[in-house]
Every structure is written in structure tokens, then in C-alpha cells.
Motif scaffolding. Structure first.
Motif, PDB file in Angstrom:
ATOM      1  N   CYS A  69      -5.116   7.312   3.740  1.00 33.39           N
ATOM      2  CA  CYS A  69      -5.047   6.401   4.883  1.00 33.39           C
ATOM      3  C   CYS A  69      -4.047   6.970   5.891  1.00 33.39           C
ATOM      4  N   ALA A  70      -4.096   8.284   6.075  1.00 32.92           N
ATOM      5  CA  ALA A  70      -3.174   8.951   6.988  1.00 32.92           C
ATOM      6  C   ALA A  70      -3.363   8.412   8.403  1.00 32.92           C
ATOM      7  N   THR A  71      -2.248   8.229   9.098  1.00 32.66           N
ATOM      8  CA  THR A  71      -2.187   7.732  10.485  1.00 32.66           C
ATOM      9  C   THR A  71      -2.742   6.318  10.634  1.00 32.66           C
ATOM     10  N   CYS A  72      -2.894   5.569   9.548  1.00 35.48           N
ATOM     11  CA  CYS A  72      -3.398   4.195   9.634  1.00 35.48           C
ATOM     12  C   CYS A  72      -2.480   3.333  10.496  1.00 35.48           C
ATOM     13  N   GLU A  73      -3.056   2.365  11.168  1.00 34.51           N
ATOM     14  CA  GLU A  73      -2.302   1.373  11.934  1.00 34.51           C
ATOM     15  C   GLU A  73      -2.188   0.113  11.089  1.00 34.51           C
ATOM     16  N   LEU A  74      -1.015  -0.069  10.459  1.00 33.64           N
ATOM     17  CA  LEU A  74      -0.778  -1.205   9.568  1.00 33.64           C
ATOM     18  C   LEU A  74       0.491  -1.951   9.959  1.00 33.64           C
ATOM     19  N   SER A  75       0.871  -1.885  11.213  1.00 30.69           N
ATOM     20  CA  SER A  75       2.096  -2.538  11.678  1.00 30.69           C
ATOM     21  C   SER A  75       2.026  -4.042  11.414  1.00 30.69           C
ATOM     22  N   GLY A  76       3.085  -4.569  10.793  1.00 28.03           N
ATOM     23  CA  GLY A  76       3.183  -6.007  10.570  1.00 28.03           C
ATOM     24  C   GLY A  76       2.281  -6.547   9.482  1.00 28.03           C
ATOM     25  N   ARG A  77       1.592  -5.722   8.752  1.00 28.28           N
ATOM     26  CA  ARG A  77       0.676  -6.194   7.711  1.00 28.28           C
ATOM     27  C   ARG A  77       1.434  -6.647   6.471  1.00 28.28           C
ATOM     28  N   ASN A  78       0.789  -7.464   5.680  1.00 22.10           N
ATOM     29  CA  ASN A  78       1.375  -7.933   4.424  1.00 22.10           C
ATOM     30  C   ASN A  78       0.724  -7.180   3.270  1.00 22.10           C
ATOM     31  N   LEU A  79       1.479  -6.249   2.681  1.00 27.23           N
ATOM     32  CA  LEU A  79       0.994  -5.445   1.560  1.00 27.23           C
ATOM     33  C   LEU A  79       1.741  -5.791   0.273  1.00 27.23           C
ATOM     34  N   THR A  80       2.329  -6.963   0.215  1.00 22.57           N
ATOM     35  CA  THR A  80       3.140  -7.356  -0.934  1.00 22.57           C
ATOM     36  C   THR A  80       2.364  -7.190  -2.241  1.00 22.57           C
ATOM     37  N   GLY A  81       2.967  -6.502  -3.190  1.00 19.07           N
ATOM     38  CA  GLY A  81       2.374  -6.346  -4.505  1.00 19.07           C
ATOM     39  C   GLY A  81       1.282  -5.304  -4.600  1.00 19.07           C
ATOM     40  N   TRP A  82       1.033  -4.583  -3.525  1.00 15.59           N
ATOM     41  CA  TRP A  82      -0.029  -3.573  -3.551  1.00 15.59           C
ATOM     42  C   TRP A  82       0.313  -2.425  -4.497  1.00 15.59           C
ATOM     43  N   THR A  83      -0.704  -1.732  -4.971  1.00 13.95           N
ATOM     44  CA  THR A  83      -0.539  -0.502  -5.729  1.00 13.95           C
ATOM     45  C   THR A  83      -1.009   0.651  -4.854  1.00 13.95           C
ATOM     46  N   LEU A  84      -0.079   1.535  -4.519  1.00 12.04           N
ATOM     47  CA  LEU A  84      -0.370   2.662  -3.635  1.00 12.04           C
ATOM     48  C   LEU A  84      -0.018   3.990  -4.292  1.00 12.04           C
ATOM     49  N   SER A  85       0.181   3.987  -5.577  1.00 18.69           N
ATOM     50  CA  SER A  85       0.630   5.190  -6.273  1.00 18.69           C
ATOM     51  C   SER A  85      -0.322   6.358  -6.027  1.00 18.69           C
ATOM     52  N   GLY A  86       0.259   7.477  -5.561  1.00 19.99           N
ATOM     53  CA  GLY A  86      -0.517   8.670  -5.313  1.00 19.99           C
ATOM     54  C   GLY A  86      -1.292   8.666  -4.010  1.00 19.99           C
TER      55      GLY A  86
END
Length: 250
Positions: free
Chosen positions: A40-57
Motif C-alpha cells: 500500500c505504498a504512497t496510500c492516502e490514509l490521513s486521519g483513518r482509524n486502523l486500531t487493532g490492525w495487523t500490518l506485519s510485513g
């Protein structure tokens, strides 16, 4: 089912798709789910709620995540190189071995994160909060931690070569075995901090607060190390400097 109901369902689905938050991975839409480990390179995620997400790797290099909420994110080995995380809430995140080089963490809330082995070279952490963080062996070479708060964090064996800690709050921080070659701590408060076995050749601690209340047992410096008046450190031995070079090259 009559045509009117079918049309209403279709419109409702279209509205949900339009309003649902989303991300872009290589130009393609990414489903908004609590787990995304792709690119998700260069994604626009400003102000998003990613609480508890798994992003490993996952690869979020140069993504815009400023003011996002990422509390408790599981992101072992994640790539946030060059990402903008200004003002983000990342309290309790797991960032072990994460790639955070050149990232912007101005005012970011990083309390109690687990980021041992993380790469933060040249990262900008102006005003960041890292209280109680565990970042053993992390690489902060040339990072800027101006006015940052690191009270009671464990940064043992970390590399702070060329790092800037001007006016930072380092009360009770653990820097045992860390490398501070050419680092600068103008006006930093090191009261109760532990620098046991730390190496400080060329470091500037001339205007730190609380030097006498910090623990420098086993620490060493060089002829170019700058300390408060009347303070002193033994010169690093060749063996200590060799260990310093070996650690820097990793």
C-alpha cells in the motif's frame, strides 16, 4: 422481490461503496479490513482509524498516515520508510524490526510501543512521545528527537550516532550499551537516566540537566566529548571503539 426494492438495494450498495473508507495498493482499491499485509505504498490514509490492525510485513512506504489512529497495531517488520505519521496515535503498537527510516513522527504518540530492532535512521521525531517504549537495539542514526519525551523507555544497545536530542526529556530512560557517537543533547534532561557501558565519543552533553543524577558506570567518551563543567568520562578503549564500529556497520 419487486423492481422498486431491487433498485433501493442497488442504490444502498452503491452509497456504501462510495462512502466506505478505502486505500490504494499499486493503484488498486484495497478492502477496508482489520488485516492488510500487502503493498500500500504512497496510500492516502490521513486521519483513518486502523486500531487493532495487523500490518506485519506490509509495505506502506511513503504512505500518508498523519493523524491516523493506530493503537495496538501489530506491525512486525512493516515498511513505513518515508511515511508521514505526524500526530498519529500509535500507542502500544508492535513495530519489532520495522523499517521506519526517513519517517516523519512529529508529535506522534508512541508510548509503550514494542520496536526492538527497528530502523529509524534519519527519522524526524520532533515532539514525539515515547514514554515506556521498548526499542532495544533500534537504529536511530542521524535521527532528530528534538523536544521528544522518552521517560522510562528502554533503548539499550541502540545506535544514536549523529542523533539530536535537543531539549528532550530523557528522565529515567535506559541507554545501557548504546552508541552516541557525535550525538547532541543540548538542554536535554537526563535525570535518573542510565548510560551504563554507553559509548559517547564526540557526543555533546555540555548543557544537559541532571548529569550528576544519571548513571554513567562503564560509559566512555573521547577527547572531543563535551560534558558539563567538572564532569568527566574515561576515554573509550580500542576494544570499545571496535565494538562501536562493528555495531554501526550492522
Amino acid at each position: 422481490m419487486d423492481k422498486l426494492n431491487l433498485r433501493l438495494i442497488s442504490l444502498a450498495g452503491a452509497f456504501a461503496a462510495f462512502t466506505a473508507p478505502g486505500a490504494l495498493a499499486q493503484g488498486q482499491p484495497v478492502a477496508w479490513s482489520p488485516s492488510y499485509v500487502g503493498t500500500c505504498a504512497t496510500c492516502e490514509l490521513s486521519g483513518r482509524n486502523l486500531t487493532g490492525w495487523t500490518l506485519s510485513g506490509a509495505n506502506y512506504s511513503e504512505a500518508k498516515l498523519d493523524y491516523s489512529v493506530m493503537r495496538g497495531v501489530q506491525a512486525v517488520g512493516v515498511n513505513f520508510e518515508g511515511a508521514n505519521l505526524t500526530g498519529a496515535d500509535m500507542r502500544g503498537a508492535v513495530l519489532t524490526n520495522a523499517k521506519l527510516a526517513d519517517g516523519v513522527f512529529a508529535g506522534t504518540r508512541l508510548q509503550e510501543i514494542k520496536a526492538s530492532g527497528a530502523d529509524l535512521r534519519r527519522a524526524l521525531l520532533h515532539g514525539a512521545s515515547l514514554q515506556d517504549a521498548v526499542m532495544i537495539g533500534a537504529n536511530f542514526e542521524d535521527a532528530e528527537l528534538i523536544i521528544a519525551r522518552l521517560e522510562n523507555a528502554d533503548l539499550s544497545t541502540a545506535n544514536f550516532k549523529g542523533a539530536v536530542f535537543d531539549r528532550a526529556n530523557l528522565r529515567g530512560t535506559v541507554f545501557n550499551g548504546a552508541i552516541f557517537t557525535d550525538a547532541r543533547m543540548s538542554g536535554a534532561d537526563i535525570t535518573g537516566a542510565s548510560f551504563r557501558d554507553a559509548r559517547l565519543p564526540g557526543a555533546n552533553l555540555q548543557t544537559v540537566k541532571g548529569f550528576d543524577e544519571a548513571d554513567f558506570e562503564g560509559a566512555c567518551g573521547s577527547l572531543t566529548t563535551r560534558l558539563p563543567p567538572a564532569a568527566s568520562l574515561p576515554l573509550c578503549t580500542n576494544a570499545q571503539l571496535a565494538a562501536n564500529f562493528s555495531s554501526d556497520s550492522n
